[in-house]
Design a protein around this motif. Structure first.
Motif, PDB file in Angstrom:
ATOM      1  N   ALA A   1      -0.219   2.438  -3.316  1.00 56.86           N
ATOM      2  CA  ALA A   1       1.155   2.114  -2.923  1.00 56.86           C
ATOM      3  C   ALA A   1       1.222   1.740  -1.440  1.00 56.86           C
ATOM      4  O   ALA A   1       1.892   0.768  -1.071  1.00 56.86           O
ATOM      5  N   VAL A   2       0.522   2.482  -0.592  1.00 57.55           N
ATOM      6  CA  VAL A   2       0.511   2.171   0.835  1.00 57.55           C
ATOM      7  C   VAL A   2      -0.092   0.793   1.077  1.00 57.55           C
ATOM      8  O   VAL A   2       0.455  -0.020   1.832  1.00 57.55           O
ATOM      9  N   ARG A   3      -1.200   0.519   0.426  1.00 59.11           N
ATOM     10  CA  ARG A   3      -1.885  -0.768   0.621  1.00 59.11           C
ATOM     11  C   ARG A   3      -1.019  -1.939   0.185  1.00 59.11           C
ATOM     12  O   ARG A   3      -0.860  -2.927   0.918  1.00 59.11           O
ATOM     13  N   GLU A   4      -0.438  -1.847  -0.994  1.00 57.89           N
ATOM     14  CA  GLU A   4       0.383  -2.941  -1.507  1.00 57.89           C
ATOM     15  C   GLU A   4       1.686  -3.102  -0.721  1.00 57.89           C
ATOM     16  O   GLU A   4       2.129  -4.225  -0.459  1.00 57.89           O
ATOM     17  N   CYS A   5       2.278  -1.984  -0.327  1.00 56.68           N
ATOM     18  CA  CYS A   5       3.530  -2.067   0.433  1.00 56.68           C
ATOM     19  C   CYS A   5       3.279  -2.604   1.837  1.00 56.68           C
ATOM     20  O   CYS A   5       4.139  -3.298   2.409  1.00 56.68           O
TER      21      CYS A   5
END
Length: 542
Positions: free
Chosen positions: A305-309
């Motif tokens: 989630a952190v990477r994609e966001c």
């Protein structure tokens, strides 16, 4: 660290830009394309400045001047419109009556000429809007791929219509035909790709075009003028320059435009549509505002989630309509999410667009850093804080990303589309709160969901697909692949832009019909055999 001094030192001093990345020699455009001619321009001009600044010995920053473009007015707008109207000639012009195969050949010729200008166009994208070099190259290649995919789709579409239907004693042939004269206006963030996403399908379907380049990114079309001139019949494509508030209203209030193709803001689109005296005759194909949200559920893969966001919210400084502009994170994981997200923001490379691996680059729009600062300060005054170290620092045209939390109703960032490197984060406790945010939004383009529970994701998908036009599961919002429909609900879009859908958007189904008699069958056979009509035919395009 990204303090003011650290950011300021990222700008180069005169003579310190690597030789292979130096700005092009100043281009002072003194011609414009109208009615099949490159006409000389001796009027007022608009100066084109790069978002990249030079740092003087005393520390002052000065934007680099790249050249100038014509600053047209109503007279030039009327001239361009007349050329397009004459070329269409009520549907009798050479371009709208051509065979589909002939129009495809013209676009193929244009593509070859465009590829010859690749390096110059890519360099101008990088320098005019501050887009990283790798992304500027990607934009060019994707645009070429889009043109080729569009032509392939049109072949398939036309070939499927290269037959007659006989229904209830009536013989008919149905094909797609042009709408008339199109006004195309693209955005500055993808000045080549997004502009061509409307321009290419409009042209290949047989429409004639008045094309206004974006305010930032106007100069990069200069190398393509010869390609437009040599690839299309006279008056098929006509360029108009100048302030949109001056030239565009004049184009619309004549009532001679059939299609408004705009990628920009909903407020502008609403205003422009009302200027046309026959609004029912004006087809609007619009890509507009978006405030795409990401909903991060408590069972989400935090690292994913952190990477994609991070990519979704800060690619090209967040200057994308598909960017994630609100992160809605479950209360139980919001603190670890913010910590990891801020750590990853700190790893982003801030610098000049020619630098390898750069993520955050100077902003092209005048006053943009002030606008971003105002949004952050408004949130802080109402109880939010900047989570990441040095977030919101500014030097010249550079704005260091600011992660703002907690954002809530009443703050400008809650609803306003920031279109820049500010990342609002709001917590939620139950799914209804997250759904309510999307449901009550004025925008309806896309949303992302991050989680692992089939039950929860399934329960979210069903209502969300009735609010937005694309739900992304465990990935950022995005436009591609270009064969997928790209559109939006509410204030986010009108019409659909994808390879096949765009062909339909810029055309209408027309048909020729007759009674099924021997005389009529013989007549149709003679027309097909003798090729007396470009519409009535059974030719197959390979």
């Amino acid at each position: 660290m990204a303090s003011f001094d650290a950011l300021r030192l990222l700008f180069p001093q005169d003579g310190h830009i690597p030789a292979e990345h130096r700005p092009p020699a100043a281009i002072h455009q003194r011609t414009y394309l109208v009615d099949g001619e490159l006409k000389a321009w001796d009027g007022a001009v608009d100066t084109v400045r790069s978002p990249v600044c030079l740092r003087a010995a005393d520390g002052r920053l000065q934007q680099i001047e790249l050249g100038s473009v014509p600053s047209g007015a109503e007279k030039e707008a009327e001239e361009a419109l007349k050329a397009a109207v004459d070329a269409y000639d009520g549907g009798r012009g050479r371009w709208p009556t051509m065979t589909v195969a002939e129009r495809i050949a013209c676009l193929q010729d244009f593509t070859r000429r465009m590829i010859d200008c690749r390096q110059e166009v890519v360099n101008l994208i990088m320098w005019e809007i501050g887009k990283p070099k790798a992304d500027s190259e990607k934009e060019f290649e994707r645009t070429v791929d889009y043109i080729r995919a569009t032509l392939t789709a049109l072949k398939e579409l036309d070939n499927s219509n290269s037959r007659f239907m006989i229904v209830e004693g009536t013989i008919g042939q149905i094909r797609r035909t042009p709408l008339g004269v199109v006004l195309c206006m693209g955005p500055y963030n993808y000045p080549l790709n997004e502009t061509f996403a409307t321009l290419i399908p409009a042209l290949v379907m047989g429409n004639t075009v008045v094309f206004k380049p974006p305010r930032f990114g106007a100069l990069l079309f200069y190398p393509l003028l010869e390609a437009f001139l040599n690839s299309f019949p006279r008056g098929v494509i006509n360029m108009v320059y100048g302030r949109g508030s001056v030239v565009v209203p004049r184009l619309l209030d004549t009532g001679q435009l059939n299609v408004l193709a705009l990628i920009g803001s909903s407020k502008v689109a609403d205003h422009l549509k009302k200027l046309h005296p026959k609004t029912n005759r004006l087809r609007a194909i619009l890509g507009l505002d978006a405030k795409n949200a990401a909903i991060i559920l408590p069972d989400a893969d935090l690292e994913l989630a952190v990477r994609e966001c991070l990519i979704g919210s800060l690619t090209f400084n967040g200057q994308r309509c598909t960017a994630l502009k609100m992160l809605i994170v479950h209360q139980s994981i919001v603190e670890p999410f913010l910590r990891r997200f801020s750590e990853e923001v700190a790893k982003l490379k801030v610098g000049m667009p020619w630098e390898a691996g750069v993520n955050i680059t100077p902003l092209p729009e005048a006053g943009k850093t002030d606008h971003m600062t105002a949004l952050v300060e408004d949130a802080k005054a109402k109880g939010a804080r900047v989570v990441n170290q040095d977030g919101g620092s500014v030097a010249g045209t550079l704005f260091y990303p600011a992660v703002v939390y907690p954002v809530e109703d009443g703050m400008r960032l809650y609803r306003e589309e920031q279109f820049g490197p500010v990342v609002p984060v709001m917590p939620f406790e139950d799914l209804e709160m997250a759904l309510e945010y999307v449901t009550t939004s004025e925008h309806g383009q896309q949303v992302s969901i991050f989680g692992s529970s089939p039950d929860q994701i399934g329960q979210l998908v069903d209502p969300l697909v009735n609010q937005v036009c694309r739900v992304n599961i465990n990935c950022q919002c995005q436009r591609g692949p270009d064969v997928f429909p790209f559109t939006g609900r509410k204030d986010s879009a009108e019409g659909t832009l994808s390879v096949t859908d765009a062909l339909r958007s810029f055309s209408i189904r027309s048909m020729v019909a007759t009674k099924e008699t021997e005389a009529n069958k013989s007549l149709l056979e003679a027309i097909v055999t003798q090729q007396t009509s470009n519409f009535i035919n059974t030719r197959f395009i390979f």
